[in-house]
Design an enzyme around this catalytic site. Structure first.
Site, PDB file in Angstrom:
ATOM      1  N   CYS A 116      34.364  33.523  39.602  1.00 40.66           N
ATOM      2  CA  CYS A 116      35.483  33.605  38.812  1.00 40.66           C
ATOM      3  C   CYS A 116      36.447  35.025  40.171  1.00 40.66           C
ATOM      4  CB  CYS A 116      35.547  34.464  37.785  1.00 40.66           C
ATOM      5  SG  CYS A 116      36.741  34.290  36.064  1.00 40.66           S
ATOM      6  N   HIS A 117      36.610  35.996  39.628  1.00 41.68           N
ATOM      7  CA  HIS A 117      36.721  36.485  40.538  1.00 41.68           C
ATOM      8  C   HIS A 117      36.025  37.538  40.527  1.00 41.68           C
ATOM      9  CE1 HIS A 117      40.400  35.875  37.384  1.00 41.68           C
ATOM     10  NE2 HIS A 117      41.363  36.980  37.949  1.00 41.68           N
ATOM     11  N   GLY A 118      34.917  37.494  40.618  1.00 42.66           N
ATOM     12  CA  GLY A 118      34.157  37.624  40.855  1.00 42.66           C
ATOM     13  C   GLY A 118      34.455  37.883  43.074  1.00 42.66           C
ATOM     14  N   GLN A 120      36.633  38.811  44.677  1.00 45.26           N
ATOM     15  CA  GLN A 120      37.457  39.431  45.195  1.00 45.26           C
ATOM     16  C   GLN A 120      36.755  40.510  46.009  1.00 45.26           C
ATOM     17  OE1 GLN A 120      39.858  40.597  41.439  1.00 45.26           O
ATOM     18  NE2 GLN A 120      41.487  39.691  42.369  1.00 45.26           N
TER      19      GLN A 120
END
Length: 192
Positions: A116-118, A120
């Site tokens: 997911c946003h990991g 980033q």
């Protein structure tokens, strides 16, 4: 075997608890840490829900008591790294200590599971250059800006992408297949 899991306030609830419990089931010791916090400190998780709006909504999840102190970890003790999503990656990507941890796992070619946003955080750490990975669709620009190739999946639930030591998935519905591939990279064999 020990695995390190990076965390912070407003980490996605499922992406913290599900991998933690899955790996505990396999007798893998998971150390959950957050910069500037110590073992026993509590972080707040969040539930991110896609409800048909232009973006997901957010609700408080379960509080979580950190298992270990960030400043005391010894990276050579860990066989792999888990980088969940939620909102914590958007502010921890400015923390050089976190980026150094991520870089070290890639330098040492140890298994890294990001979801997911990991991604980033991986982009900010500069470890995506020349790699392909999946992430939440809203993180595509982060992956590309970090030199990576974004792998798009229409359905989140069964899609996982493996590129060398990196296992990535778009969101929490893929936790099962994401953890399956991470466990394979760790060299854990499961016999039924």
């Amino acid at each position: 075997m020990k695995v390190l899991l990076l965390a912070g306030d407003y980490i996605e609830d499922y992406e913290l608890y599900a991998p933690l419990k899955a790996l505990e089931m396999l007798d893998i010791d998971v150390h959950v840490v957050c910069p500037d916090k110590k073992a026993g400190d509590v972080i707040q998780t969040a539930l991110h829900i896609v409800e048909g709006w232009q973006t997901y909504s957010e609700r408080p999840g379960h509080p979580f008591e950190l298992t270990h102190t960030f400043s005391e970890i010894k990276l050579e003790d860990y066989s792999g790294l888990i980088v969940p999503g939620g909102r914590f990656p958007e502010y921890q990507r400015y923390d050089q200590r976190v980026l150094d941890v991520i870089s070290r796992f890639f330098t040492d070619n140890k298994p890294v599971a990001a979801i997911c946003h990991g991604l980033q955080l991986l982009s900010a750490a500069g470890v995506l250059k020349g790699r392909s990975c999946s992430a939440f669709p809203m993180c595509k620009l982060d992956v590309v800006a970090g030199g990576g190739k974004y792998v798009d999946y229409e359905a989140f639930s069964k899609n996982v992408h493996v590129d060398g030591n990196l296992v990535s998935a778009p969101a929490y519905p893929a936790i099962g297949v994401w953890m399956r591939e991470f466990v394979k990279l760790l060299g854990v064999e499961i016999h039924f």
